[in-house]
Design a protein around this motif. Sequence first.
Motif, mmCIF file in Angstrom:
data_model
loop_
_atom_site.group_PDB
_atom_site.id
_atom_site.type_symbol
_atom_site.label_atom_id
_atom_site.label_comp_id
_atom_site.label_asym_id
_atom_site.label_seq_id
_atom_site.Cartn_x
_atom_site.Cartn_y
_atom_site.Cartn_z
ATOM 1 N N ASP A 6 55.918 53.715 47.157
ATOM 2 C CA ASP A 6 56.402 54.410 48.346
ATOM 3 C C ASP A 6 57.494 53.650 49.085
ATOM 4 O OD1 ASP A 6 54.696 56.462 47.847
ATOM 5 O OD2 ASP A 6 53.094 55.670 49.137
ATOM 6 N N ARG A 7 57.534 52.330 48.919
ATOM 7 C CA ARG A 7 58.534 51.530 49.627
ATOM 8 C C ARG A 7 59.905 51.673 48.985
ATOM 9 N NH1 ARG A 7 56.560 45.540 50.260
ATOM 10 N NH2 ARG A 7 55.810 45.984 48.183
ATOM 11 N N PRO A 8 60.944 51.763 49.808
ATOM 12 C CA PRO A 8 62.295 51.794 49.210
ATOM 13 C C PRO A 8 62.645 50.429 48.621
ATOM 14 C CG PRO A 8 62.440 51.744 51.592
ATOM 15 C CD PRO A 8 60.977 51.878 51.246
ATOM 16 N N ARG A 9 63.427 50.458 47.604
ATOM 17 C CA ARG A 9 63.815 49.216 46.925
ATOM 18 C C ARG A 9 64.855 48.478 47.758
ATOM 19 N NH1 ARG A 9 66.303 48.777 40.886
ATOM 20 N NH2 ARG A 9 66.257 46.533 40.791
ATOM 21 N N ARG A 10 64.632 47.200 47.974
ATOM 22 C CA ARG A 10 65.568 46.387 48.744
ATOM 23 C C ARG A 10 66.535 45.696 47.798
ATOM 24 N NH1 ARG A 10 61.508 43.580 53.051
ATOM 25 N NH2 ARG A 10 60.774 45.516 53.946
ATOM 26 N N LEU A 11 67.808 45.821 48.062
ATOM 27 C CA LEU A 11 68.833 45.186 47.246
ATOM 28 C C LEU A 11 69.477 44.061 48.029
ATOM 29 C CD1 LEU A 11 70.571 48.352 45.775
ATOM 30 C CD2 LEU A 11 68.883 46.899 44.677
ATOM 31 N N HIS A 12 69.882 43.032 47.344
ATOM 32 C CA HIS A 12 70.574 41.939 48.013
ATOM 33 C C HIS A 12 72.063 42.040 47.707
ATOM 34 C CE1 HIS A 12 71.091 39.692 44.253
ATOM 35 N NE2 HIS A 12 69.898 40.166 43.942
ATOM 36 N N ARG A 13 72.847 41.416 48.543
ATOM 37 C CA ARG A 13 74.298 41.452 48.368
ATOM 38 C C ARG A 13 74.723 40.463 47.296
ATOM 39 N NH1 ARG A 13 76.054 41.799 54.671
ATOM 40 N NH2 ARG A 13 75.396 43.947 54.942
ATOM 41 N N THR A 14 75.784 40.806 46.617
ATOM 42 C CA THR A 14 76.291 39.954 45.547
ATOM 43 C C THR A 14 76.964 38.722 46.132
ATOM 44 O OG1 THR A 14 76.705 41.924 44.227
ATOM 45 C CG2 THR A 14 77.811 39.912 43.545
ATOM 46 N N ASP A 15 76.621 37.564 45.602
ATOM 47 C CA ASP A 15 77.267 36.305 45.988
ATOM 48 C C ASP A 15 78.447 36.105 45.041
ATOM 49 O OD1 ASP A 15 78.044 33.835 46.800
ATOM 50 O OD2 ASP A 15 76.156 32.834 46.329
ATOM 51 N N TRP A 16 79.617 36.552 45.475
ATOM 52 C CA TRP A 16 80.798 36.555 44.611
ATOM 53 C C TRP A 16 81.252 35.153 44.241
ATOM 54 C CZ3 TRP A 16 82.080 40.643 42.006
ATOM 55 C CH2 TRP A 16 81.691 41.885 42.479
ATOM 56 N N ALA A 18 79.384 32.436 43.767
ATOM 57 C CA ALA A 18 78.511 31.912 42.714
ATOM 58 C C ALA A 18 78.736 32.641 41.396
ATOM 59 C CB ALA A 18 77.050 32.037 43.141
ATOM 60 N N LEU A 19 78.889 33.952 41.460
ATOM 61 C CA LEU A 19 79.091 34.735 40.241
ATOM 62 C C LEU A 19 80.373 34.349 39.523
ATOM 63 C CD1 LEU A 19 78.192 37.133 38.447
ATOM 64 C CD2 LEU A 19 79.587 38.584 39.920
ATOM 65 N N GLY A 22 80.315 30.715 38.164
ATOM 66 C CA GLY A 22 79.521 30.640 36.946
ATOM 67 C C GLY A 22 80.275 31.177 35.739
ATOM 68 N N ILE A 23 80.951 32.295 35.913
ATOM 69 C CA ILE A 23 81.756 32.857 34.828
ATOM 70 C C ILE A 23 82.874 31.897 34.438
ATOM 71 C CG2 ILE A 23 83.367 34.714 34.224
ATOM 72 C CD1 ILE A 23 81.607 36.586 35.923
ATOM 73 N N LEU A 24 83.489 31.267 35.422
ATOM 74 C CA LEU A 24 84.561 30.301 35.152
ATOM 75 C C LEU A 24 84.062 29.161 34.276
ATOM 76 C CD1 LEU A 24 87.396 29.018 35.774
ATOM 77 C CD2 LEU A 24 86.259 27.907 37.700
ATOM 78 N N PHE A 25 82.922 28.575 34.631
ATOM 79 C CA PHE A 25 82.420 27.439 33.873
ATOM 80 C C PHE A 25 81.923 27.851 32.486
ATOM 81 C CE2 PHE A 25 82.287 25.516 38.122
ATOM 82 C CZ PHE A 25 83.045 24.393 37.839
ATOM 83 N N ILE A 26 81.406 29.050 32.351
ATOM 84 C CA ILE A 26 81.004 29.527 31.024
ATOM 85 C C ILE A 26 82.232 29.703 30.134
ATOM 86 C CG2 ILE A 26 80.093 31.532 29.781
ATOM 87 C CD1 ILE A 26 78.040 31.788 32.044
ATOM 88 N N VAL A 27 83.286 30.302 30.672
ATOM 89 C CA VAL A 27 84.511 30.511 29.890
ATOM 90 C C VAL A 27 85.150 29.173 29.529
ATOM 91 C CG1 VAL A 27 86.871 31.417 30.004
ATOM 92 C CG2 VAL A 27 84.952 32.825 30.755
ATOM 93 N N SER A 54 87.882 32.354 43.206
ATOM 94 C CA SER A 54 86.545 32.862 43.521
ATOM 95 C C SER A 54 86.235 32.705 45.014
ATOM 96 C CB SER A 54 85.484 32.172 42.671
ATOM 97 O OG SER A 54 85.452 30.797 42.919
ATOM 98 N N GLY A 55 86.731 31.650 45.635
ATOM 99 C CA GLY A 55 86.562 31.502 47.080
ATOM 100 C C GLY A 55 87.307 32.571 47.854
ATOM 101 N N LEU A 56 88.509 32.890 47.402
ATOM 102 C CA LEU A 56 89.294 33.949 48.047
ATOM 103 C C LEU A 56 88.599 35.301 47.932
ATOM 104 C CD1 LEU A 56 91.996 34.667 49.442
ATOM 105 C CD2 LEU A 56 92.918 35.094 47.161
ATOM 106 N N VAL A 57 88.061 35.601 46.761
ATOM 107 C CA VAL A 57 87.336 36.860 46.574
ATOM 108 C C VAL A 57 86.099 36.894 47.469
ATOM 109 C CG1 VAL A 57 85.990 38.204 44.910
ATOM 110 C CG2 VAL A 57 88.210 37.274 44.254
ATOM 111 N N ALA A 58 85.394 35.775 47.591
ATOM 112 C CA ALA A 58 84.205 35.711 48.440
ATOM 113 C C ALA A 58 84.560 35.943 49.908
ATOM 114 C CB ALA A 58 83.505 34.372 48.269
ATOM 115 N N ILE A 59 85.673 35.395 50.350
ATOM 116 C CA ILE A 59 86.105 35.586 51.745
ATOM 117 C C ILE A 59 86.486 37.039 51.987
ATOM 118 C CG2 ILE A 59 87.942 35.040 53.388
ATOM 119 C CD1 ILE A 59 87.898 32.178 52.219
#
Length: 67
Positions: A6-16, A18-19, A22-27, A54-59
């Motif tokens: 019955d409870r609505p699903r709570r979503l969290h905001r994307t941490d751009w 960190a995302l 992480g992609i940068l270091f994997i590549v 990535s900092g600019l996108v986060a801002i």
Amino acid sequence: MRRDLDRPRRLHRTDWMALLSGILFIVLGILILTRSIKDPLVLLPLVVTGLGFSGLVAIIARVFRGK
């Protein structure tokens, strides 16, 4: 168990930051392992540029969220 449905699903905001970091270091890790990057001095500007982007996108994301 019924109460959980019955409870609505709570979503969290994307941490751009960190995302994208992480992609940068994997590549970069893949590029190093495949020996596509031969000179280690090339990594420093790539890391600085990638983290800056990535900092600019986060801002920008935070401004649009209104936080």
